[in-house]
Write an enzyme that holds these catalytic residues in place. Structure first.
Site, PDB file in Angstrom:
ATOM      1  N   HIS A  24     -17.893 -23.089   9.052  1.00 35.03           N
ATOM      2  CA  HIS A  24     -17.404 -24.133   8.162  1.00 35.03           C
ATOM      3  C   HIS A  24     -18.502 -24.539   7.199  1.00 35.03           C
ATOM      4  CE1 HIS A  24     -15.274 -27.643   6.762  1.00 35.03           C
ATOM      5  NE2 HIS A  24     -16.375 -28.350   6.965  1.00 35.03           N
ATOM      6  N   GLU A  83       8.611  -3.788 -17.761  1.00 33.32           N
ATOM      7  CA  GLU A  83       8.810  -3.451 -16.355  1.00 33.32           C
ATOM      8  C   GLU A  83      10.240  -2.965 -16.155  1.00 33.32           C
ATOM      9  OE1 GLU A  83       6.895  -3.418 -13.366  1.00 33.32           O
ATOM     10  OE2 GLU A  83       8.816  -2.565 -12.745  1.00 33.32           O
ATOM     11  N   TYR A 131      -0.214  -3.038  -9.642  1.00 32.78           N
ATOM     12  CA  TYR A 131      -1.627  -3.384  -9.567  1.00 32.78           C
ATOM     13  C   TYR A 131      -2.375  -3.078 -10.850  1.00 32.78           C
ATOM     14  CZ  TYR A 131      -1.151  -2.875  -4.494  1.00 32.78           C
ATOM     15  OH  TYR A 131      -0.766  -2.992  -3.212  1.00 32.78           O
ATOM     16  N   ALA A 147      -7.561   4.244  -2.435  1.00 38.44           N
ATOM     17  CA  ALA A 147      -8.794   4.977  -2.146  1.00 38.44           C
ATOM     18  C   ALA A 147      -9.169   4.854  -0.678  1.00 38.44           C
ATOM     19  CB  ALA A 147      -9.926   4.442  -3.024  1.00 38.44           C
ATOM     20  N   SER A 176       4.117  -3.214 -14.246  1.00 32.07           N
ATOM     21  CA  SER A 176       3.433  -4.453 -13.855  1.00 32.07           C
ATOM     22  C   SER A 176       2.977  -4.405 -12.397  1.00 32.07           C
ATOM     23  CB  SER A 176       4.328  -5.665 -14.106  1.00 32.07           C
ATOM     24  OG  SER A 176       5.462  -5.610 -13.249  1.00 32.07           O
ATOM     25  N   GLY A 218     -14.098  20.228  -8.669  1.00 28.60           N
ATOM     26  CA  GLY A 218     -13.967  20.927  -9.950  1.00 28.60           C
ATOM     27  C   GLY A 218     -14.330  20.040 -11.120  1.00 28.60           C
TER      28      GLY A 218
END
Lengths: 572, 486
Positions: A542, A287, A267, A414, A265, A120
């Site tokens: 390495h 917070e 992500y 997601a 506080s 939509g």
């Protein structure tokens, strides 16, 4: 990209499926579209270039709405793919073309389902348009700004740079361009595969029936709801989009305030604090919980606070609710009224230039017609079982109806939505599949990054208490990693929480350079059930950052000497 | 590839906190070596035969040789938490750094005796560890009784440590801005986050600052003005700034012996760093010291400095290098007298440089300054300053100096007199280099840049002629600085 050829051959379902590619716009992308983000799957796309090229007889049909007859006749033509398709317009309809819906659609096509996706708004949903994607553009800028401003760091590398500056509009354009580009990639990838994109708001009319827009009705054997979420704004907060904003507005970067309060506080708040402080703002966190960064492993949170909060121009108020936030007007600043989270007593009023509301996200499930199928949302979330099957208000399963992603609230990420969508398609195509949510990694793209998978240490200890097993913790520092030191970015920690009795990984938490990319070794191990004793034998190039995890696994002390091998070793 | 054992690695985790184990705080001889913390037997009076319970005290560890008191930054564990051997329990701010302290016993953290933000002397119990849940109540009762009177009813063996009178919660109550809490009273001063941080750093009372920012808010600039700091570039301090700010604390040192408080004055207890400075300064009184000054023309040095400055070389590095080269020729000035009976010739030339950071005084050490070239030295110096700023200096990075350099020249100070730090033979005080009319041996006048240096030395080992010869060598190096770049 060209590996796709073998893929299509090996998949018999691909041939019949091709017959509903009719509406795809030719010519198909001969140019491979490079696409991978938010858990989207590349092979599905590569697959398209071959299968689609066989569709020379296909015709383009853009007039989706109001062409039911066409659908029906075509459905008759191509019903060979599955018997059910004979009586339905589609095998699968997905409501919502965000990352979850996209992931499900690509996988459905791969599995030979005739698929439509209803949108939509704009294709791509929150992630692509108002979330992960544009924020990564801003964070890319903030990361570079930080580097360029850190004279000491540069000099240590032998670099000399004169004052770094930025053009706000240029930064904003970068974010916007990225979103546009990813959106068109996403749209093209679906079109190329033959997924019908039906434009209009989707609503469930009844079992196996979806209304698109005002009066188009489409039927499908199965329906996936993937409508996602919108920023959650607690009551009492007046969002004007200029001085009191949500992440939707912030990503447009219409201004860089001198001083911005970030409410929440987690992500989102953390990532924006990284962006704003790099661009010169000062930040105040508000917070509700007693400590910053709730939800992160406490040890990681503490370290992150020492690196990401304390040395920057950031202060914070914890254990407080913002009960009232008034936008700036009539020459007055933004005011934020704080009350104590426990006693509910007024504490103080902040005056800042702007406020960003990052208190989480609320499911977007209004107007979905859930009442038609007797489904009651819980705080807006659609109740589902472990296989994403929707549960109605009597506690029964609603047949042929699934819900994935933020709308079900299981794990609002997601790539989790996409994984859930793929899991549903697996079930629809005859393979029972239950997604292990503990194997889904999460990342916060601050500088340096934070990533995690599985349980935090307190969670693991609680579980261990309950189930009676032992928990051990191993840690390694980025300071011991050659590549990190070469980059002069030795700040960081990787932490492994595991069962010493059998070598099972319970959780991995990383704070450091490219942590978001490093976590996948651990998340794959969890998903595949690989034990630490086996991982210890795996080889890492390495010098790479991946050796941080190598060291981590090697430093774990597992009592079981031999793991249960997941796969037989193959001699070559 | 560094591949340390896991137990070692697990000690690196927190950024600015180094991990150290509870030290047996009662053995001052080995303050830095982790060992088990003291097991105290708890006897019930009136029942002498009763077997002791397994309640262990967690002591304030001695994290450095100069530490007498530590401040609890935060308790990582809370009361009732299960502790396993090796886990970090508490973060302690010593005089130089924040360190994680880990336990050497399994058990349950039964009681926190010294809460976050408060201080306790080294050796005083800061928490109680119970072995089983049953003992928690007993431990709590014990904590309560201990908290009432002055804590540390310390074992008789606690000879040295508790000599510093235990100054528990009571002091901290009125103490300066405690932990990282944005404690804004109801007062209506609005200050930005950065301004608050600066105010804390420079000990500026925000409520007395007039804000000039939008809506009358206090900006970082206002705080800097109030603290008398010339606003430097906004972002992370460049090395030059560090060097410049360096000697701010030095005058503080000079005025250490304070007068009795006048009525109406405010009393602010020493921070741990200030306490360490105070202690060191008092110790210096037991050393018979003397001073020798020397004028040095610096035109050549200034020219060299202009040349190498773009390569990141700082004046600090130049002076340290020159001093180190001179010391190499005069090892006695690099020696120290530890017991009053012998010379200790140091095999390395480690130049400590006095720096004022965050309102304190610290002496990061340029180790082997005679062996490193100027560029390495400058780089090393930047790293040290950055670490000092982040409170991440390791003990050997601030207490291994064999000679100290203090420079107040950038303030225009033409000469001053430094106090000899304990354990070192000499300290050099460097004044500003100023254009001065100089008559040469032929009677010709010229204007040259002249700077006065003044060395304070321990006369038990360094005699006047030694120091004079050292200064002569030093001035030759400064006046012909080409050798510095070699």
């Amino acid at each position: 990209m060209q590996a796709s050829l073998s893929l299509s051959v090996s998949n018999p379902a691909a041939i019949p499926r091709s017959d509903h590619g009719f509406e795809s716009s030719l010519p198909f992308p001969s140019k491979p579209v490079n696409l991978r983000f938010c858990g989207l799957r590349k092979e599905a796309l590569g697959f398209s270039s071959t299968s689609s090229s066989s569709l020379s007889a296909s015709r383009s049909n853009r007039n989706v709405a109001g062409s039911k007859k066409v659908w029906a006749s075509l459905g008759g033509d191509n019903g060979s793919s599955s018997s059910a398709a004979k009586s339905f317009d589609y095998d699968l309809i997905i409501i919502g073309a965000g990352v979850g819906g996209h992931g499900a659609a690509l996988h459905a096509v791969e599995k030979g389902l005739k698929t439509a996706i209803v949108e939509g708004d704009v294709v791509g949903g929150t992630c692509v348009n108002r979330g992960c994607v544009p924020s990564k553009a801003l964070l890319a800028v903030s990361g570079r700004m930080r580097e360029l401003q850190n004279e000491h760091h540069l000099k240590a590398l032998g670099l000399q740079v004169s004052a770094a500056g930025y053009d706000r509009q240029g930064v904003a354009d970068h974010a916007n361009n990225l979103a546009t580009k990813i959106r068109s990639n996403l749209t093209n990838s679906m079109k190329a595969l033959g997924v019908d994109i039906l434009t209009g708001f989707g609503a469930v009319l009844g079992p196996q029936k979806v209304k698109v827009g005002k009066d188009t009705v489409v039927t499908a054997k199965d329906i996936i709801i993937a409508t996602g979420s919108v920023p959650f704004v607690p009551k009492g907060i007046e969002v004007d989009g200029k001085t009191v904003i949500t992440s939707d507005h912030a990503l447009k970067l219409e201004s860089v305030p001198d001083w911005i309060a970030i409410v929440g506080s987690g992500y989102i708040g953390l990532e924006f604090s990284d962006v704003y402080t790099a661009l010169g703002s000062e930040v105040t966190f508000v917070e509700a919980l007693d400590q910053l960064m709730p939800g992160f492993d406490p040890e990681i949170g503490k370290l992150a606070q020492r690196v990401l909060i304390n040395p920057r121009k950031i202060d914070y108020h914890t254990g407080v609710f913002a009960t009232k936030i008034t936008p700036a007007k009539d020459g007055k600043p933004v005011t934020i009224e704080l009350i104590d989270a426990k006693t509910k007593e007024p504490k103080e009023t902040l005056e800042v230039d702007a406020a960003l509301i990052a208190t989480g996200r609320a499911p977007f499930t209004n107007g979905l017609g859930l009442e038609n199928i007797n489904v009651a949302t819980q705080r807006g979330f659609i109740p589902v079982d472990e296989r994403m099957r929707v549960i109605d208000s009597n506690g029964d399963r609603v047949p042929h109806l699934f819900c994935i992603g933020d709308a079900n609230g299981k794990m609002m990420l997601a790539h989790a939505a996409s994984a859930q969508g793929i899991s549903v398609v697996e079930q629809l195509t005859g393979r029972d599949h239950v997604l292990n949510h503990l194997s889904i990694p999460a990342a916060c793209f601050t500088h340096p990054e934070i990533s995690m998978v599985g349980l935090t240490e307190p969670q693991a200890r609680e579980k261990a208490e309950l189930e009676g097993f032992e928990v051990a913790v191993a840690k390694t520092s980025f300071k011991a990693n050659t590549k990190a030191l070469a980059e002069n970015e030795g700040e960081g920690l990787a932490k492994l929480i595991y069962r010493p009795d059998n070598g099972e990984i319970l959780g991995v938490h990383i704070f450091g350079l490219h942590a978001a990319d490093l976590i996948h070794e651990a998340s794959n191990a969890i998903a595949l059930g690989t034990r630490i004793q086996d991982l210890k034998l795996a080889v890492h190039a390495h010098p790479t950052l991946s050796e941080v995890l190598d060291e981590l696994f090697k430093s774990a002390k597992v009592n079981a000497h031999v793991g249960s091998p997941v796969a037989e070793p193959v001699a070559v | 590839m560094a591949s340390a054992s896991s137990s070692l690695l697990s000690k690196v985790p927190t950024s600015s906190a180094n991990t150290i184990s509870f030290s047996a705080s009662l053995s001052p001889a080995l303050p830095l070596f982790p060992s088990q913390f003291h097991l105290r037997r708890h006897r019930k009076t009136g029942n002498a035969l009763r077997v002791q319970s397994k309640i262990r005290e967690i002591f304030m560890p001695a994290l450095s040789s100069t530490m007498t008191e530590g401040k609890i930054v935060s308790w990582i564990k809370s009361e009732g938490d299960l502790l396993s051997k090796g886990e970090s329990v508490v973060v302690v701010e010593s005089d130089k750094a924040d360190m994680d302290v880990e336990t050497f016993y399994d058990g349950i953290l039964a009681a926190i005796v010294v809460p976050e933000g408060e201080s306790a002397p080294v050796g005083a119990p800061i928490g109680l560890l119970a072995e089983t849940e049953e003992e928690i109540a007993e431990a709590k009762a014990k904590a309560a009784s201990a908290g009432g009177s002055s804590p540390a009813p310390a074992p008789a063996a606690a000879a040295a440590a508790p000599a510093v009178s235990p100054s528990p919660p009571a002091t901290a109550a009125s103490a300066p801005p405690p932990p990282p809490r944005p404690a804004d009273g109801p007062r209506k001063t609005v200050a930005t986050p950065s301004a608050k941080k600066l105010a804390k750093q420079h000990k500026v009372d925000i409520s007395k600052v007039v804000g000039t920012g939008p809506f009358g808010r206090v900006t970082p600039g206002d705080i800097e003005a109030a603290a008398g700091i010339v606003s430097t570039k906004p972002n992370v301090a460049a090395p030059a700034v560090a060097a410049q700010s360096a000697p701010v604390a030095a005058p503080k040192v000079a005025s250490a012996p304070s007068t009795p408080a006048l009525p109406g004055s405010t009393v602010v207890p020493f921070t741990t760093m200030q306490s360490a400075v105070s202690k060191n300064m008092l110790e210096s009184l037991s050393v018979p010291s003397f001073r020798v000054g020397y004028p040095i023309t610096t035109d050549a040095l200034d020219a060299l400095y202009e040349k190498v400055k773009p390569k990141g070389v700082t004046m600090t590095a130049l002076l340290a290098k020159a001093a180190a080269m001179a010391l190499a020729q005069h090892p006695v000035v690099n020696a120290s007298c530890k017991d009053g009976k012998s010379f200790t010739y140091n095999s390395n030339i480690n130049i400590a440089v006095a720096v004022a950071i965050n309102g304190g005084l610290i002496t990061p050490v340029l180790q082997d300054a005679d062996k490193l070239d100027l560029y390495l030295l400058s780089q090393k110096w930047r790293e040290l300053v950055e670490k000092a700023r982040a409170k991440q200096l390791q003990p050997n990075e601030y207490n291994s100096g064999t000679f100290t350099l203090s420079n107040l020249g950038m303030f225009g100070v033409d000469r001053f007199d430094a106090i000899l730090p304990p354990g070192q033979g000499a300290i050099m005080a460097v004044g500003a280099s100023k254009p001065t009319v100089i008559a040469d041996k032929d009677g010709f006048f010229s204007v040259k840049n002249k700077m006065l240096v003044n060395v304070t030395a321990d006369h038990r080992i360094v005699y006047g002629a030694d120091l004079a010869a050292f200064l002569q060598t030093f001035s030759k190096i400064i006046e012909n600085p080409e050798s510095l770049t070699m």
